[in-house]
Design a protein around this motif. Structure first.
Motif, short mmCIF file in Angstrom:
data_model
loop_
_atom_site.label_atom_id
_atom_site.label_comp_id
_atom_site.label_asym_id
_atom_site.label_seq_id
_atom_site.Cartn_x
_atom_site.Cartn_y
_atom_site.Cartn_z
N HIS A 17 9.47 4.09 2.53
CA HIS A 17 9.29 4.03 1.08
C HIS A 17 9.82 5.32 0.44
O HIS A 17 10.49 5.28 -0.59
CB HIS A 17 7.81 3.82 0.73
N LEU B 137 10.67 6.03 -3.37
CA LEU B 137 9.31 6.27 -3.89
C LEU B 137 9.00 7.76 -3.79
O LEU B 137 8.14 8.19 -3.01
CB LEU B 137 8.31 5.42 -3.09
N TRP C 40 0.85 -1.20 0.00
CA TRP C 40 0.00 0.00 0.00
C TRP C 40 0.89 1.25 0.00
O TRP C 40 1.90 1.27 0.69
CB TRP C 40 -0.86 0.03 1.26
N HIS C 41 0.46 2.28 -0.70
CA HIS C 41 1.24 3.52 -0.74
C HIS C 41 0.33 4.75 -0.61
O HIS C 41 -0.46 5.03 -1.50
CB HIS C 41 2.02 3.62 -2.05
N PRO C 42 0.45 5.49 0.51
CA PRO C 42 -0.24 6.79 0.61
C PRO C 42 0.57 7.83 -0.16
O PRO C 42 1.58 8.34 0.35
CB PRO C 42 -0.25 7.06 2.12
N CYS D 167 5.62 8.79 -1.52
CA CYS D 167 4.86 7.95 -0.61
C CYS D 167 5.14 8.42 0.80
O CYS D 167 6.27 8.76 1.14
CB CYS D 167 5.26 6.49 -0.77
N VAL E 135 4.73 6.55 3.56
CA VAL E 135 5.38 5.54 4.41
C VAL E 135 6.85 5.94 4.37
O VAL E 135 7.47 5.92 3.31
CB VAL E 135 5.17 4.11 3.87
CU CU Z 1 4.72 3.41 -0.05
#
Ligand code: CU
Ligand code: C2O
Ligand code: CU
Length: 466
Positions: free
Chosen positions: A454, A459, A396-398, A449, A451
């Motif tokens: 990440h 990312l 999952w990536h916010p 992202c 996280v």
């Molecule tokens: Cu992410």
């Protein structure tokens, strides 16, 4: 695999911390006669009592010796000044997450400002155009600095606020604590970084291990939920209640109940809900977080007092928040930019440029950003843009865009209802999500992202608005 939070702490401590749990948040910012709000923030180490009982205080990195930092409340559309002094042993910056502000005030080291050295100071100044629930946090060594406490709520108040009985904020943070309530070191675990990041074992509300929230039957509470965790995703369920979502990432939406009764919050995301206390006097209801399979736990409880309901029926006042002056993108003439999210464990992926674990369109911008990298996109000021996220990973990536708010258009081709906006959109494994915004704010803006591992691992990219 994430650890089950809040499970290892003795019940006695849960009870002892009850009294303080919802009163600890300090509020600051002094309004001046001219309408300017001026504040000072000092970063530095401090010991904060999060657990209560005989458990020692936790050594954290803080704003003004508080974790989370003081709640900053500002009027919409009025100038704000913050003098930030750094008393940490390393450099820092402050990012005002979600605020559509001038690029030079965005707090990105090496991109929009020089990092604030130990003993140094930086003056931020901007006028928040939108009312809503925002936050501030470090953007220098953010993985560790946010992970050790450098985050706080930033509330921009509507000129005419909605009618509610109480306006509360829950700043939710996730910590990995040892039995003495100290932060477990090792923010650079490569295995975790390639998976769902550093998920902890203790979730706090406003810096305290939550026990219960005392409520009165019939009251309406505006509850501002802020996920300030570095990795943990939350899915909150209010047992026996029907929360109505009224804003996402500060931006008003059509009031609606969440589809399956769960309020999903990726790191950095905010959800404002209206909660009518429809439970029975004297009863207690659980608030459960069941995001991670088989690791559901009770975050806190709503405890009704014995008083007769404040009113026989829910408040008739509208739940709709007043609109913000965010331009609506023109989809017909918009620039379409593909954003492929790549990497992590189980990706079957080879090496990427820049040597990161993660990448966007085959490139990895790591750390807090390597500014020599070309932007993902250069776009003329005023043009509309569609970001077409394609999550090619198993995680999952916010995904967060700086300097703008976007409309969330579709998920896997299906239109997203309720006029949903945001600055951070949670993209599920293998999901395809489209968002659109007007690129009206000149400068180089991060897209990453939230996280933190990440982001650190690649990312991340930039968009130039020229
Ligand atoms: Cu992410
Ligand atoms: Cu919350 Cu790059 O930000
Ligand atoms: Cu941001």
């Amino acid at each position: 695999m994430p650890l089950t939070p809040n499970a290892t702490l003795p019940r006695r401590q849960l009870l002892l911390s009850a009294a303080g749990a919802f009163t600890a948040a300090a509020t600051k910012a002094a309004a001046m006669p001219a309408g300017i709000t001026i504040t000072r923030l000092t970063t530095g180490p401090a010991a904060v009592r999060m657990i209560g009982g005989e458990t020692p205080a936790t050594e954290l990195w803080t704003y003004d010796r508080l974790a989370p930092g003081p709640i900053i409340r500002l009027p919409q559309g009025k100038p704000f000044h913050a003098a930030v002094e750094n008393r940490l042993a390393q450099s820092t910056t402050v990012h005002w997450h979600g605020i559509r502000l001038p690029n030079a005030m965005d707090g990105i080291p090496g991109l929009t400002q020089k990092p604030i050295p130990p003993g140094g100071r930086f003056d931020y100044a901007f006028t928040p155009p939108d009312a809503g629930t925002f936050w501030y946090h470090s953007h220098d060594n953010g993985l560790e600095q946010i992970g050790r406490g450098l985050a706080g709520a930033l509330l921009i108040e509507e000129a005419v606020p909605p009618t509610v009985d109480r306006d509360l904020v829950w700043t939710l943070q996730d910590w990995r604590l040892d039995p003495d309530a100290q932060i477990v070191p090792g923010f650079d675990n490569r295995m975790e970084a390639a998976m769902d990041g550093r998920v902890g074992n203790t979730v706090t509300i406003n810096g305290r291990l939550p026990a219960t929230l005392a409520v009165r039957a019939g009251e309406r509470v505006r509850l501002r939920l802020l996920n300030a965790a570095i990795a943990r995703i939350l899915a909150l369920r209010f047992e026996g209640h029907r929360p109505v979502i009224v804003a996402l990432d500060g931006q008003p939406c059509d009031p609606h109940e969440p589809a399956d009764g769960r309020i999903l919050l990726g790191p950095a995301m905010r959800v404002d809900i209206m909660l009518d206390m429809q439970g029975e006097p004297g009863r207690t209801y659980q608030v459960v977080d069941d995001f991670y399979e088989r690791l559901s736990y009770t975050l806190t409880r709503l405890a009704y007092d014995q008083a007769t309901p404040l009113r026989p029926h829910p408040l008739a006042a509208t739940r709709q928040l007043p609109p913000n002056p965010v331009p609506r993108p023109e989809l017909g003439s918009a620039v379409l930019q593909e954003v492929r999210l790549q990497g992590g464990m189980m990706s079957g992926m080879g090496r990427m440029m820049g040597g990161g674990t993660w990448a966007i369109n085959d490139r990895s911008m790591t750390g807090d950003g390597s500014m020599s990298m070309p932007p993902l996109l250069r776009i003329a000021r005023g043009r509309s843009c569609i970001l077409d996220f394609r999550n090619e990973t198993a995680w999952w990536h916010p995904m967060h865009l700086h300097g703008h708010s976007f409309r969330v258009l579709s998920r896997n081709g299906a239109p997203v209802p309720h006029d949903a906006w945001g600055d951070t959109v949670l993209v599920r494994p293998r999901e395809h999500v489209r968002v659109a915004f007007v690129a009206d704010n000149p400068g180089t803006w991060l897209l990453h992202c939230h996280v933190m591992e990440h982001q650190d691992g690649g990312l991340m990219t930039t968009i130039d608005v020229i």
